[in-house]
Design a protein around this motif. Structure first.
Motif, PDB file in Angstrom:
ATOM      1  N   MET A 160       2.920   6.969  -5.670  1.00 36.44           N
ATOM      2  CA  MET A 160       2.318   8.275  -6.376  1.00 36.44           C
ATOM      3  C   MET A 160       3.329   9.555  -6.187  1.00 36.44           C
ATOM      4  O   MET A 160       4.241   9.936  -5.177  1.00 36.44           O
ATOM      5  CB  MET A 160       1.142   8.564  -5.599  1.00 36.44           C
ATOM      6  CG  MET A 160       0.249   7.277  -5.853  1.00 36.44           C
ATOM      7  SD  MET A 160       0.083   6.300  -7.310  1.00 36.44           S
ATOM      8  CE  MET A 160      -0.890   7.766  -8.277  1.00 36.44           C
ATOM      9  N   ARG A 161       3.210  10.529  -7.105  1.00 38.67           N
ATOM     10  CA  ARG A 161       4.044  11.539  -7.372  1.00 38.67           C
ATOM     11  C   ARG A 161       3.104  12.923  -8.072  1.00 38.67           C
ATOM     12  O   ARG A 161       2.249  12.124  -8.639  1.00 38.67           O
ATOM     13  CB  ARG A 161       5.313  11.662  -8.095  1.00 38.67           C
ATOM     14  CG  ARG A 161       6.280  10.483  -7.859  1.00 38.67           C
ATOM     15  CD  ARG A 161       7.090  11.066  -6.287  1.00 38.67           C
ATOM     16  NE  ARG A 161       8.145   9.959  -6.076  1.00 38.67           N
ATOM     17  CZ  ARG A 161       7.748   9.130  -5.565  1.00 38.67           C
ATOM     18  NH1 ARG A 161       6.680   8.392  -5.096  1.00 38.67           N
ATOM     19  NH2 ARG A 161       9.030   8.101  -5.204  1.00 38.67           N
ATOM     20  N   TYR A 189      -3.437   3.590  -2.093  1.00 44.01           N
ATOM     21  CA  TYR A 189      -3.154   3.097  -3.433  1.00 44.01           C
ATOM     22  C   TYR A 189      -2.838   1.762  -2.986  1.00 44.01           C
ATOM     23  O   TYR A 189      -1.924   1.442  -2.139  1.00 44.01           O
ATOM     24  CB  TYR A 189      -2.168   3.714  -4.220  1.00 44.01           C
ATOM     25  CG  TYR A 189      -2.762   5.050  -4.793  1.00 44.01           C
ATOM     26  CD1 TYR A 189      -3.421   4.831  -6.157  1.00 44.01           C
ATOM     27  CD2 TYR A 189      -2.695   5.875  -4.110  1.00 44.01           C
ATOM     28  CE1 TYR A 189      -3.827   6.053  -6.636  1.00 44.01           C
ATOM     29  CE2 TYR A 189      -3.086   7.321  -4.601  1.00 44.01           C
ATOM     30  CZ  TYR A 189      -3.502   7.289  -6.143  1.00 44.01           C
ATOM     31  OH  TYR A 189      -4.054   8.503  -6.578  1.00 44.01           O
ATOM     32  N   SER A 190      -3.212   0.552  -3.727  1.00 45.15           N
ATOM     33  CA  SER A 190      -2.726  -0.613  -3.202  1.00 45.15           C
ATOM     34  C   SER A 190      -3.248  -1.648  -4.514  1.00 45.15           C
ATOM     35  O   SER A 190      -3.821  -1.317  -5.474  1.00 45.15           O
ATOM     36  CB  SER A 190      -2.983  -1.296  -1.937  1.00 45.15           C
ATOM     37  OG  SER A 190      -4.297  -1.362  -1.720  1.00 45.15           O
ATOM     38  N   ILE A 233       3.269  15.771 -10.281  1.00 50.02           N
ATOM     39  CA  ILE A 233       4.246  16.400 -11.312  1.00 50.02           C
ATOM     40  C   ILE A 233       3.490  17.301 -12.127  1.00 50.02           C
ATOM     41  O   ILE A 233       2.391  17.104 -12.701  1.00 50.02           O
ATOM     42  CB  ILE A 233       4.644  15.627 -12.122  1.00 50.02           C
ATOM     43  CG1 ILE A 233       5.719  14.614 -11.173  1.00 50.02           C
ATOM     44  CG2 ILE A 233       5.556  16.083 -13.162  1.00 50.02           C
ATOM     45  CD1 ILE A 233       6.120  13.149 -11.989  1.00 50.02           C
ATOM     46  N   ASN A 234       3.817  18.643 -12.244  1.00 45.03           N
ATOM     47  CA  ASN A 234       3.122  19.589 -13.099  1.00 45.03           C
ATOM     48  C   ASN A 234       1.678  19.843 -12.701  1.00 45.03           C
ATOM     49  O   ASN A 234       0.859  19.737 -13.649  1.00 45.03           O
ATOM     50  CB  ASN A 234       3.460  19.524 -14.542  1.00 45.03           C
ATOM     51  CG  ASN A 234       5.113  19.447 -14.773  1.00 45.03           C
ATOM     52  OD1 ASN A 234       5.588  20.405 -14.023  1.00 45.03           O
ATOM     53  ND2 ASN A 234       5.443  18.847 -15.772  1.00 45.03           N
ATOM     54  N   GLY A 235       1.301  19.645 -11.547  1.00 44.69           N
ATOM     55  CA  GLY A 235       0.017  19.882 -11.303  1.00 44.69           C
ATOM     56  C   GLY A 235      -1.069  18.691 -11.334  1.00 44.69           C
ATOM     57  O   GLY A 235      -2.271  18.520 -11.131  1.00 44.69           O
ATOM     58  N   LEU A 236      -0.440  17.589 -11.747  1.00 43.30           N
ATOM     59  CA  LEU A 236      -1.131  16.399 -12.028  1.00 43.30           C
ATOM     60  C   LEU A 236      -0.753  15.164 -10.758  1.00 43.30           C
ATOM     61  O   LEU A 236       0.386  15.233 -10.309  1.00 43.30           O
ATOM     62  CB  LEU A 236      -0.992  15.551 -13.262  1.00 43.30           C
ATOM     63  CG  LEU A 236      -1.423  16.463 -14.542  1.00 43.30           C
ATOM     64  CD1 LEU A 236      -0.963  15.867 -15.557  1.00 43.30           C
ATOM     65  CD2 LEU A 236      -2.832  16.714 -14.547  1.00 43.30           C
ATOM     66  N   PRO A 243       0.837  -1.350   0.034  1.00 38.95           N
ATOM     67  CA  PRO A 243       0.051  -0.110   0.043  1.00 38.95           C
ATOM     68  C   PRO A 243       0.947   1.216   0.185  1.00 38.95           C
ATOM     69  O   PRO A 243       2.028   1.243   0.452  1.00 38.95           O
ATOM     70  CB  PRO A 243      -0.777  -0.206   1.339  1.00 38.95           C
ATOM     71  CG  PRO A 243       0.182  -0.911   2.144  1.00 38.95           C
ATOM     72  CD  PRO A 243       0.664  -1.899   1.131  1.00 38.95           C
ATOM     73  N   ALA A 244       0.211   2.092  -0.643  1.00 34.53           N
ATOM     74  CA  ALA A 244       1.017   3.690  -0.500  1.00 34.53           C
ATOM     75  C   ALA A 244      -0.134   4.611  -0.165  1.00 34.53           C
ATOM     76  O   ALA A 244      -1.275   4.608  -0.592  1.00 34.53           O
ATOM     77  CB  ALA A 244       1.642   3.851  -1.859  1.00 34.53           C
ATOM     78  N   VAL A 245       0.293   5.716   0.554  1.00 34.55           N
ATOM     79  CA  VAL A 245      -0.802   6.768   0.864  1.00 34.55           C
ATOM     80  C   VAL A 245      -0.359   7.906   0.401  1.00 34.55           C
ATOM     81  O   VAL A 245       0.902   8.340   0.207  1.00 34.55           O
ATOM     82  CB  VAL A 245      -0.821   6.955   2.354  1.00 34.55           C
ATOM     83  CG1 VAL A 245      -1.509   8.200   2.789  1.00 34.55           C
ATOM     84  CG2 VAL A 245      -1.158   5.827   3.088  1.00 34.55           C
TER      85      VAL A 245
END
Length: 108
Positions: A102-103, A47-48, A105-108, A34-36
């Motif tokens: 998750m990242r 996310y997982s 980047i440029n507003g997304l 999992p990722a928060v």
């Protein structure tokens, strides 16, 4: 004093508003790594998933990567899972394997 390599305490089970603990039912999707992610609007997402169909031997369906919104307590799920990348054993096609990261980047 906790450190990055030391002393952790169990925070609690992730659950839906109705109290259902995710993963406690065989129909709940298989979750791995999992990722928060917290966005600028102070919304929090979990996310997982897993893309390895062989993980279905553990009794939960493997669907790929999925996301749900978490409440501010980071334990209560506000939304049902939304599949964002399918599981696909054909590695020549887009698929999710494991380890969402998750990242923004440029507003997304």
């Amino acid at each position: 004093m906790p450190t990055p390599s030391g002393q952790y305490e169990y925070y609690g089970d992730i659950r839906y508003i109705n109290g259902h603990i995710t993963g406690s039912d065989k129909s709940d999707y298989f979750e791995f790594d999992p990722a928060v992610f917290a966005d600028d609007d102070e919304r929090i997402y979990l996310y997982s998933g897993s893309g390895q169909k062989s993980n279905e031997e553990f009794g939960h369906p493997v669907v790929g990567a999925f996301v749900r919104e978490l409440d501010k307590d980071m334990l209560t799920l506000l939304t049902e899972p939304k599949i964002i990348m399918p599981a696909n054993e054909d590695r020549a096609k887009p698929n999710f394997f494991e380890g969402a990261s998750m990242r923004k980047i440029n507003g997304l």
